[in-house]
Design an enzyme around this catalytic site. Structure first.
Site, PDB file in Angstrom:
ATOM      1  N   THR A  24       8.221 -11.762  -1.404  1.00 26.25           N
ATOM      2  CA  THR A  24       8.718 -11.453  -0.070  1.00 26.25           C
ATOM      3  C   THR A  24       8.044 -12.290   1.004  1.00 26.25           C
ATOM      4  O   THR A  24       8.625 -12.568   2.036  1.00 26.25           O
ATOM      5  CB  THR A  24       8.512  -9.969   0.246  1.00 26.25           C
ATOM      6  N   ASP A  69       3.523  -1.093  15.618  1.00 26.46           N
ATOM      7  CA  ASP A  69       4.308  -2.281  15.298  1.00 26.46           C
ATOM      8  C   ASP A  69       4.954  -2.739  16.596  1.00 26.46           C
ATOM      9  O   ASP A  69       5.780  -2.014  17.166  1.00 26.46           O
ATOM     10  CB  ASP A  69       5.375  -1.963  14.245  1.00 26.46           C
ATOM     11  N   ALA A 107      -1.507  -6.238   2.621  1.00 24.41           N
ATOM     12  CA  ALA A 107      -0.694  -7.183   3.379  1.00 24.41           C
ATOM     13  C   ALA A 107      -1.160  -8.618   3.117  1.00 24.41           C
ATOM     14  O   ALA A 107      -0.668  -9.290   2.206  1.00 24.41           O
ATOM     15  CB  ALA A 107      -0.764  -6.845   4.862  1.00 24.41           C
ATOM     16  N   ARG A 108      -2.127  -9.082   3.886  1.00 19.37           N
ATOM     17  CA  ARG A 108      -2.690 -10.422   3.725  1.00 19.37           C
ATOM     18  C   ARG A 108      -4.182 -10.354   4.001  1.00 19.37           C
ATOM     19  O   ARG A 108      -4.619  -9.660   4.921  1.00 19.37           O
ATOM     20  CB  ARG A 108      -2.019 -11.432   4.669  1.00 19.37           C
ATOM     21  N   ASP A 146      -6.212  -5.192  -1.992  1.00 17.40           N
ATOM     22  CA  ASP A 146      -5.412  -5.885  -2.994  1.00 17.40           C
ATOM     23  C   ASP A 146      -5.251  -7.353  -2.631  1.00 17.40           C
ATOM     24  O   ASP A 146      -4.804  -8.148  -3.455  1.00 17.40           O
ATOM     25  CB  ASP A 146      -4.040  -5.225  -3.128  1.00 17.40           C
ATOM     26  N   GLU A 200      -8.474 -16.053  -1.738  1.00 20.38           N
ATOM     27  CA  GLU A 200      -8.019 -15.254  -2.868  1.00 20.38           C
ATOM     28  C   GLU A 200      -7.993 -16.125  -4.122  1.00 20.38           C
ATOM     29  O   GLU A 200      -7.334 -17.170  -4.119  1.00 20.38           O
ATOM     30  CB  GLU A 200      -6.613 -14.721  -2.563  1.00 20.38           C
ATOM     31  N   HIS A 233      -4.265  -8.755  -6.207  1.00 22.00           N
ATOM     32  CA  HIS A 233      -2.941  -8.955  -5.610  1.00 22.00           C
ATOM     33  C   HIS A 233      -1.827  -8.470  -6.552  1.00 22.00           C
ATOM     34  O   HIS A 233      -0.905  -9.215  -6.890  1.00 22.00           O
ATOM     35  CB  HIS A 233      -2.736 -10.431  -5.252  1.00 22.00           C
TER      36      HIS A 233
END
Length: 303
Positions: free
Chosen positions: A73, A165, A227-228, A252, A257, A276
């Protein structure tokens, strides 16, 4: 020729075999840039995950390329302007792994609340019972496909859900249906017992979790990041965990990374780091592979 340069789910491979186009499945090609460049010279389609950077330099060596399929995604590794400049179509599967990521967040919530691995080691039973999620406040930063699914499930557990958001409005039906109370970012940080990140990496969100924002969080709160990695200052997070201001974190994603083995966060029992995997359920991978391969084949048929 369709070139698959990273791992593809068996369902996607099955569709490729049935699609009527020649293809090469080279899931480790991302490790060999020279071979990748040679094969790209003949490719009409390229399918990648997140290890290959699809940019102008790569596209220069792919004169026949008509479509790029991104298995996932996020589009961090895809230069969309470079694709548009060469009339190359981009196919990806937004939302296809949202359910898997949402369920990972639920697993993280239960892990932090009950910590079954620690309890299995034995000890004082009264001290190992953990606490209940019902009545606690979950803060969400980012209310897209994943954030809203997390909210719906957390509400079913009896949690209060607050969120931020900048693209959402308080009167939106999606927020009402998910049971999210829209608040300013500072309030989400300060009110959450659990803070879960679901925002994309942008100049505004990079380093969003830092010494200043962590100090706003209530003592004993928890952080979850699917998310990131760029959203979190890992040095500041380490300090907050080491000093006991935060009670725990589940990450995660990290930046870089993977996180180096000698990074201080890896030495903390209160920090759980996974590689991840939040969106890598078998079902999600099948959905992603199917949607991306179908899209690539449709583009090639229309060309």
């Amino acid at each position: 020729m369709i070139l698959v340069a990273e791992e593809l789910d068996p369902r996607g491979l099955e569709l490729l075999r049935e699609g009527g186009h020649a293809y090469r499945y080279e899931p480790n090609l991302w490790r060999d840039p020279e071979s990748l460049r040679k094969m790209l010279a003949e490719a009409t389609a390229l399918i990648v995950r997140n290890r290959i950077r699809v940019d102008g330099a790569l596209l220069e060596g792919a004169p026949r390329l008509r479509v790029v399929g991104r298995l996932g995604t996020g589009l961090d590794n895809v230069d969309q302007e470079a694709l548009r400049a060469r009339n190359v179509v981009l196919v990806y599967a937004p939302g296809a792994n949202a359910l898997g990521v949402a369920e990972y967040v639920l697993a993280a919530l239960f892990h932090l609340a009950r910590n079954l691995p620690r309890a299995a080691q034995g000890g004082d039973r009264l001290a190992l019972g953990g606490f209940e999620l019902a009545g606690k406040t979950l803060g969400l930063v980012g209310l897209g496909e994943v954030g809203l699914r997390v909210a719906q499930r957390a509400r079913a557990l009896g949690m209060r859900v607050v969120g931020y958001d900048p693209l959402r409005k308080p009167w939106e039906a999606a927020l009402e249906g998910a049971g999210v109370e829209l608040l300013p970012l500072e309030a989400v940080f300060s009110e959450a017992h659990f803070l879960s990140l679901h925002a994309p990496p942008t100049p505004e969100t990079r380093g969003l979790v830092n010494r200043r924002t962590l100090a706003r969080m209530r003592p004993g709160a928890y952080l979850i990041n699917t998310a990131r990695g760029e959203l979190v200052d890992h040095g500041a997070l380490y300090e907050a965990l080491r000093e006991g201001h935060l009670a725990g974190a589940v990450l995660d994603v990290t930046h870089p990374e993977p996180l180096p083995e000698d990074h201080p966060l890896r030495g903390l029992e209160t920090c759980l780091i996974t590689p991840h995997i939040a969106g890598l359920t078998r079902e999600a991978q099948a959905r992603v592979g199917e949607r991306v391969v179908q899209g690539v084949l449709e583009v090639l048929r229309a060309a």
